[in-house]
Design an enzyme around this catalytic site. Structure first.
Site, PDB file in Angstrom:
ATOM      1  N   LYS A 181       0.863  -1.191   0.000  1.00  0.00           N
ATOM      2  CA  LYS A 181       0.000   0.000   0.000  1.00  0.00           C
ATOM      3  C   LYS A 181       0.897   1.237   0.000  1.00  0.00           C
ATOM      4  O   LYS A 181       1.732   1.413   0.903  1.00  0.00           O
ATOM      5  CB  LYS A 181      -0.880  -0.059   1.250  1.00  0.00           C
ATOM      6  CG  LYS A 181      -2.132   0.769   1.189  1.00  0.00           C
ATOM      7  CD  LYS A 181      -2.986   0.407   2.390  1.00  0.00           C
ATOM      8  CE  LYS A 181      -4.185   1.298   2.535  1.00  0.00           C
ATOM      9  NZ  LYS A 181      -4.832   1.112   3.830  1.00  0.00           N
TER      10      LYS A 181
HETATM   11  C1  E4P Z   1      -8.035   2.381   3.636  1.00  0.00           C
HETATM   12  O1  E4P Z   1      -7.375   1.472   3.244  1.00  0.00           O
HETATM   13  C2  E4P Z   1      -7.876   3.029   4.939  1.00  0.00           C
HETATM   14  O2  E4P Z   1      -7.198   2.136   5.801  1.00  0.00           O
HETATM   15  C3  E4P Z   1      -9.159   3.352   5.621  1.00  0.00           C
HETATM   16  O3  E4P Z   1     -10.271   2.937   4.896  1.00  0.00           O
HETATM   17  C4  E4P Z   1      -9.233   4.723   6.191  1.00  0.00           C
HETATM   18  O4  E4P Z   1     -10.448   4.849   6.857  1.00  0.00           O
HETATM   19  P1  E4P Z   1     -10.742   5.983   7.933  1.00  0.00           P
HETATM   20  O5  E4P Z   1     -11.008   7.254   7.213  1.00  0.00           O
HETATM   21  O6  E4P Z   1     -11.950   5.489   8.664  1.00  0.00           O
HETATM   22  O7  E4P Z   1      -9.514   6.062   8.810  1.00  0.00           O
END
Ligand code: E4P
Length: 216
Positions: free
Chosen positions: A87
């Protein structure tokens, strides 16, 4: 549409996996910190455990921001397990690194996407997934789902193979809207996935059936 769970919590991952509908897991440094996981060895071990629990794509996020460092860190993450997806944040060196990973057969999830322009760049670089953060866009007073629809239209017209991974999901309706708009994947907290089960008429109907069953 594939279902990923957005957590580093092993109990929640197991619960979602037991439902039989889980296709993968996404994590990020904040989610790892929430579980109290500290140090590279512990973090790598945790990713390994998740990979053993779930047979699907497991996103592991780099914390480097310079091209050489992102590549070095991503290579180590990818070596943990064949299902690891590296990622990478949507920054200039991140896009360059995604292209490098693509050319070297390492799949990526481009994270922190908040615009169609960013989604185009990620697709051009060959990311397997683009992660638009719908909930955070909603939080800032815009419409996160509008971005999902816009990216879906662009990817369709251009024939991009990158999959839209609707992230930062806050509720069951986000999941339903993502499906309607053509997202290929959602990543969601367990709570919003379980909320899809809920309907008061189901509860009322079941109570009545069970009551009548006693008369049989
Ligand atoms: C995506 O991969 C992120 O980890 C995640 O969806 C972020 O979500 P949040 O805005 O609830 O922290």
């Amino acid at each position: 549409m594939k279902f990923f769970i957005d957590t580093a919590n092993l109990d929640q991952i197991k619960e979602a996996n037991d439902l039989g509908i889980l296709d993968g897991v996404t994590t990020n440094p904040s989610l790892m910190a929430k579980e109290g996981i500290k140090g590279q060895e512990a973090i790598f071990k945790h990713y390994e455990t998740i990979c053993e629990l779930v047979d699907g794509d497991i996103s592991a996020e780099v914390v480097s921001t310079r091209f050489d460092d992102i590549v070095a860190e991503g290579k180590k993450l990818a070596a943990i397990h064949k299902n690891i997806i590296v990622k990478v944040p949507m920054i200039k060196d991140g896009v360059k690194a995604i292209k490098w990973f693509t050319d070297n057969g390492i799949p990526t999830n481009c994270t922190l996407c908040f615009s169609a322009g960013q989604a185009i760049l990620a697709a051009k670089a060959g990311a397997r997934y683009i992660s638009p953060f719908v909930g955070r866009i909603d939080d800032s007073g815009w419409d996160g789902m509008e971005l999902i629809g816009q990216i879906a239209q662009i990817y369709d017209i251009q024939g991009y193979e990158t999959q839209i991974l609707a992230a930062s999901i806050r509720n069951a309706n986000h999941i339903i809207r993502a499906a309607e708009l053509g997202a290929h994947v959602i990543t969601s907290p367990l709570e919003s996935i379980l909320a899809l089960l809920k309907h008061p008429l189901t509860d009322i109907g079941l109570a009545k059936f069970l009551e009548d069953a006693k008369k049989l």
